[in-house]
Design an enzyme around this catalytic site. Structure first.
Site, PDB file in Angstrom:
ATOM      1  N   LEU A  17       0.949  -1.230  -0.008  1.00 16.49           N
ATOM      2  CA  LEU A  17       0.066   0.226  -0.027  1.00 16.49           C
ATOM      3  C   LEU A  17       1.041   1.156   0.053  1.00 16.49           C
ATOM      4  O   LEU A  17       0.492   2.317  -0.848  1.00 16.49           O
ATOM      5  CB  LEU A  17      -0.883  -0.119   1.168  1.00 16.49           C
ATOM      6  CG  LEU A  17      -2.133  -0.963   1.072  1.00 16.49           C
ATOM      7  CD1 LEU A  17      -2.637  -1.284   2.531  1.00 16.49           C
ATOM      8  CD2 LEU A  17      -3.210  -0.146   0.207  1.00 16.49           C
ATOM      9  N   ASP A  36      11.734   2.981   3.662  1.00 18.16           N
ATOM     10  CA  ASP A  36      11.668   1.643   3.854  1.00 18.16           C
ATOM     11  C   ASP A  36      12.783   1.167   4.868  1.00 18.16           C
ATOM     12  O   ASP A  36      13.924   1.721   4.995  1.00 18.16           O
ATOM     13  CB  ASP A  36      11.493   0.653   2.701  1.00 18.16           C
ATOM     14  CG  ASP A  36      10.787  -0.741   2.981  1.00 18.16           C
ATOM     15  OD1 ASP A  36       9.731  -1.088   2.986  1.00 18.16           O
ATOM     16  OD2 ASP A  36      11.686  -1.629   3.169  1.00 18.16           O
ATOM     17  N   ASN A  89       2.335   5.586   6.756  1.00 20.18           N
ATOM     18  CA  ASN A  89       2.101   4.178   6.352  1.00 20.18           C
ATOM     19  C   ASN A  89       2.687   2.921   7.105  1.00 20.18           C
ATOM     20  O   ASN A  89       2.155   1.719   6.965  1.00 20.18           O
ATOM     21  CB  ASN A  89       2.092   3.961   4.829  1.00 20.18           C
ATOM     22  CG  ASN A  89       1.715   2.464   4.305  1.00 20.18           C
ATOM     23  OD1 ASN A  89       0.555   2.216   4.329  1.00 20.18           O
ATOM     24  ND2 ASN A  89       2.650   1.873   4.051  1.00 20.18           N
ATOM     25  N   TYR A 155      -1.480  -4.848  17.027  1.00 21.63           N
ATOM     26  CA  TYR A 155      -1.880  -4.066  16.015  1.00 21.63           C
ATOM     27  C   TYR A 155      -3.277  -3.278  16.063  1.00 21.63           C
ATOM     28  O   TYR A 155      -3.275  -2.015  15.740  1.00 21.63           O
ATOM     29  CB  TYR A 155      -1.892  -5.113  14.617  1.00 21.63           C
ATOM     30  CG  TYR A 155      -2.210  -4.396  13.429  1.00 21.63           C
ATOM     31  CD1 TYR A 155      -1.572  -3.766  12.487  1.00 21.63           C
ATOM     32  CD2 TYR A 155      -3.488  -4.819  13.004  1.00 21.63           C
ATOM     33  CE1 TYR A 155      -1.636  -3.538  11.386  1.00 21.63           C
ATOM     34  CE2 TYR A 155      -3.808  -4.282  11.750  1.00 21.63           C
ATOM     35  CZ  TYR A 155      -3.044  -3.633  10.938  1.00 21.63           C
ATOM     36  OH  TYR A 155      -3.405  -3.071   9.939  1.00 21.63           O
ATOM     37  N   LYS A 159      -3.642   0.752  15.812  1.00 24.30           N
ATOM     38  CA  LYS A 159      -4.201   1.311  14.917  1.00 24.30           C
ATOM     39  C   LYS A 159      -5.602   2.266  15.712  1.00 24.30           C
ATOM     40  O   LYS A 159      -6.055   3.291  14.776  1.00 24.30           O
ATOM     41  CB  LYS A 159      -5.073   0.414  13.956  1.00 24.30           C
ATOM     42  CG  LYS A 159      -3.834  -0.340  13.091  1.00 24.30           C
ATOM     43  CD  LYS A 159      -3.082   0.728  12.246  1.00 24.30           C
ATOM     44  CE  LYS A 159      -2.126   0.270  11.120  1.00 24.30           C
ATOM     45  NZ  LYS A 159      -1.484   1.143  10.200  1.00 24.30           N
ATOM     46  N   THR A 189      -3.435  -7.655  -0.031  1.00 24.27           N
ATOM     47  CA  THR A 189      -2.136  -7.683   0.321  1.00 24.27           C
ATOM     48  C   THR A 189      -1.796  -8.862   0.989  1.00 24.27           C
ATOM     49  O   THR A 189      -2.469  -9.929   0.991  1.00 24.27           O
ATOM     50  CB  THR A 189      -1.820  -6.609   1.696  1.00 24.27           C
ATOM     51  OG1 THR A 189      -2.866  -7.034   2.713  1.00 24.27           O
ATOM     52  CG2 THR A 189      -2.462  -5.072   1.127  1.00 24.27           C
TER      53      THR A 189
END
Length: 304
Positions: A17, A36, A89, A155, A159, A189
């Site tokens: 993404l 990255d 992201n 996670y 989030k 993904t």
């Protein structure tokens, strides 16, 4: 959507993404700082953004620390002279059920997702406020953060916190004309392709080049990573100046506005509520329609 003259930083944009967001911003005319932890992924992402028509530079760094955040913003200013857009992201997964999740599993995910969003947004806000021309901060949430998800304590918590930060920062940065929104993407993904109901259709679409079936694109709101990019590009643009503090979902053919938490039901009792009072009234009163939890299981049509 026109983003010529805009400068964007996209964390975790070496693949998936994040790479799709960076390519789309570049195609709209923005100059992009890609990021990255893998140096080759960074180099490939720079080439991909340039091939899409944008300018790009890369920063190889693990998001989370203040130093990494400041390096990303500094790269935007050094190479392109300013910062207009931040897209947070970057993320990792360390999925385990609660009783098997280690301290490191929890801390690693929270450090990248939650702390990394905080440090990068803070550095971006400082720069945007210094420039005095407003800006766009786009945070990346997840359905897991909105509803919870089995095996994703770390996670889902991170989030959920990210969306809470979007609401808070939308207030704090409003006077500086900096909008802050969270996107809730749903796309094919590496994670979603492991879901048994989705895997055959994703594999077939990749083999044939055909779109995902309608039941997935509409019913499940699941599409490709490129399907999500229109929302990020819109939120990065001048056209979204009046949109802030929102959690907005996009996947496949479905664009959605997520509700903020609010009271669903309430009751009053003179003198307050004892435990016995609550027990006696719960099922027929405030608790008559309890909320659901967890991401609903996919529902493919018969024969799909």
């Amino acid at each position: 959507m026109e983003l010529s003259g805009k400068v964007a930083v996209v964390t975790g944009s070496g693949r998936g993404l994040g790479l799709a967001y960076a390519r789309a911003l570049g195609a709209a005319g923005a100059s992009v700082v890609v990021n990255d932890v893998d140096e080759q992924a960074v180099a490939d992402a720079v080439s991909a953004v340039q091939a899409a028509g944008g300018k790009a530079v890369g920063v190889t760094a693990a998001v989370g620390s203040t130093e990494a955040a400041e390096a990303l913003i500094a790269a935007a200013v050094e190479h392109f002279g300013r910062l207009d857009v931040l897209v947070t992201n970057a993320g990792i997964l360390r999925d385990k059920v609660l009783w098997k999740m280690s301290d490191d599993d929890f801390d690693d995910v929270v450090r990248v997702h939650l702390r990394g969003t905080f440090t990068c947004a803070r550095a971006a806000a400082v720069r945007m406020r210094e420039q005095g021309e407003g800006g766009r901060i786009v945070l990346v949430g997840s359905p897991a953060g909105q509803r919870g998800n089995f095996g994703q304590t770390n996670y889902a918590a991170a989030k959920a916190g990210i969306v809470a930060m979007a609401r808070t920062w939308a207030m704090e940065l409003a006077r500086a004309d900096i909008t802050v929104n969270a996107v809730i993407p749903v796309a094919a993904t590496e994670m979603t392709r492991t879901i048994p109901a989705f895997a055959p259709a994703i594999e077939e679409a990749e083999r044939t080049g055909e779109p995902l079936p309608r039941w997935m694109r509409r019913g499940e709101g699941l599409g490709t990573v490129d399907d999500v990019t229109g929302l990020v590009t819109y939120l990065a643009s001048d056209a979204s100046a009046g949109v802030t503090g929102q959690a907005i979902g996009l996947g496949g053919d479905r664009l959605a506005l997520w509700a903020h938490p609010k009271e669903k039901a309430h009751a009053f009792q003179d003198g307050g509520w004892s435990a016995d009072d609550i027990a006696a009234s719960w099922a027929a009163g405030v608790g008559a329609e309890p909320e659901t939890f967890g991401i609903p299981a996919p529902r493919p049509p018969a024969g799909a």
